[in-house]
Design an enzyme around this catalytic site. Structure first.
Site, short mmCIF file in Angstrom:
data_model
loop_
_atom_site.label_atom_id
_atom_site.label_comp_id
_atom_site.label_asym_id
_atom_site.label_seq_id
_atom_site.Cartn_x
_atom_site.Cartn_y
_atom_site.Cartn_z
N HIS A 147 0.86 -1.18 0.00
CA HIS A 147 0.00 0.00 0.00
C HIS A 147 0.90 1.23 0.00
CE1 HIS A 147 -3.25 2.74 0.84
NE2 HIS A 147 -2.63 3.18 1.92
N SER A 164 -2.99 5.96 5.97
CA SER A 164 -3.99 6.57 5.11
C SER A 164 -4.27 8.00 5.57
CB SER A 164 -5.29 5.75 5.15
OG SER A 164 -6.27 6.31 4.32
N GLY A 165 -4.25 8.94 4.63
CA GLY A 165 -4.53 10.32 4.92
C GLY A 165 -3.31 11.17 5.26
N SER A 169 -0.75 10.68 -1.84
CA SER A 169 -1.23 10.98 -3.19
C SER A 169 -1.06 12.46 -3.51
CB SER A 169 -2.71 10.58 -3.31
OG SER A 169 -2.86 9.17 -3.19
N ARG A 253 19.22 13.93 11.80
CA ARG A 253 19.49 15.27 11.27
C ARG A 253 20.76 15.32 10.41
NH1 ARG A 253 18.58 19.70 15.90
NH2 ARG A 253 18.72 21.02 14.03
#
Length: 329
Positions: A147, A164-165, A169, A253
């Site tokens: 995924h 997700s979210g 995308s 870092r």
């Protein structure tokens, strides 16, 4: 290869083009097309046709070139078909004639009687061998569904991972807007080729170049941005893990300690990128891609930085700067 078996009929139905096309057609033994191909290798059956069947690799695709075809003609003239009958007692997947060569009528009939597919291609034996090995390498490669979003940035294949979210995308869409290419959104199929290369593509080629943007819906990247904004598959060379910013977590870092993620037994470099308002993720990912290209060329920015700091300390300049500091108030 896992899952559904790969048959001779599947081999014929592969949609291949260009330098991958096999140009195969079945000229005999169609009833045997459901036979499974279980070994990703080919065999030249010269010895088997002469009657020597010991150590015969009968589980491989049998390749007939000009030499084997000439030997069949000789057997026909000598009316010696017992060797051919014995040859077909082996449970082979299929026989392939290159150069558009035609099998003898006896060979064709015995193949029909034994339900063994006989295929034909205009390619030379060498070219066909190279192409079918590439096909087998892909078809029999271990594979896995992930995924995420697979993009190509400055020639580097990058998988964007995260819950997700988190913005995978949207970040990929911005990268496409900046001139990079989308390979697959949401569902990515990866394959391990040659034991050390991970190739990624859309699990469903019909929808792999579509993208879901919350609030906008489904968009077609190839229609919006043109065919130059997409590609069918790409080697996975970097994994970018997007995650919500955690103020309690100590993020790297310097980049001196390279982390890896194992995909199908292959270690792929991974970087963690914290997400919060104000951070320009596409620019960060572009910089990560260019940095990865430098590493592949032998230059490591973090290592070079550490070496320069050590040289600065060794020259005594650091001590001079420290002693010259005025800490009085």
């Amino acid at each position: 290869m896992t899952g559904k078996k790969f048959t001779v009929l599947d081999l014929l139905n592969l949609e291949l083009s260009g330098y991958d096309a096999l140009d195969l057609k079945c000229i005999a033994g169609r009833r045997g097309l459901p036979r499974a191909i279980t070994v990703p290798e080919i065999n030249r059956p010269g010895l088997a046709l002469s009657g020597f069947l010991e150590s015969f690799a009968g589980n491989r695709v049998q390749l007939f070139g000009r030499g084997e075809a000439a030997f069949l003609q000789r057997l026909l003239k000598e009316k010696n078909i017992e060797s051919i009958k014995n040859f077909f007692t082996q449970d082979m997947p299929c026989c392939v004639f290159t150069y558009n060569l035609e099998p003898t009528e006896d060979f064709r009939q015995i193949a029909e009687d034994n339900c063994c597919p006989v295929l034909q291609t205009p390619l030379s034996s060498t070219e066909f061998s190279n192409r079918i090995i590439r096909v087998f390498s892909n078809q029999f490669a271990p594979h896995q569904i992930l995924h995420g979003v697979l993009v190509e940035v400055y020639g580097i294949g990058i998988i964007l991972n995260g819950h997700s979210g988190v913005g995978k995308s949207e970040t990929a869409l911005e990268l496409v807007e900046r001139g990079h290419r989308l390979v697959a959104d949401d569902i990515v199929e990866i394959r391990c080729v040659n034991g050390n290369t991970i190739l990624g593509r859309g699990a469903n080629t019909m929808i792999s170049h579509h993208m879901e943007i919350r609030g906008l819906g489904i968009i077609n990247i190839s229609q919006l941005y043109g065919v130059g904004a997409i590609r069918d598959q790409k080697e996975v060379q970097l994994v970018v893990q997007l995650e919500d910013w955690d103020s309690a977590k100590a993020y790297d870092r310097l980049g001196s300690e390279q982390k890896y993620k194992e995909l199908l037994g292959v270690k792929v470099p991974v970087i963690e990128v914290p997400v919060r308002p104000g951070r320009n993720l596409p620019i960060i990912i572009e910089a990560a891609a260019m940095n990865e290209r430098l590493k592949n060329m032998g230059y490591n920015s973090a290592k070079d930085f550490n070496e320069n700091v050590l040289k600065w300390i060794e020259t005594g300049d650091a001590k001079t700067v420290y002693n010259s500091n005025d800490d009085s108030y």
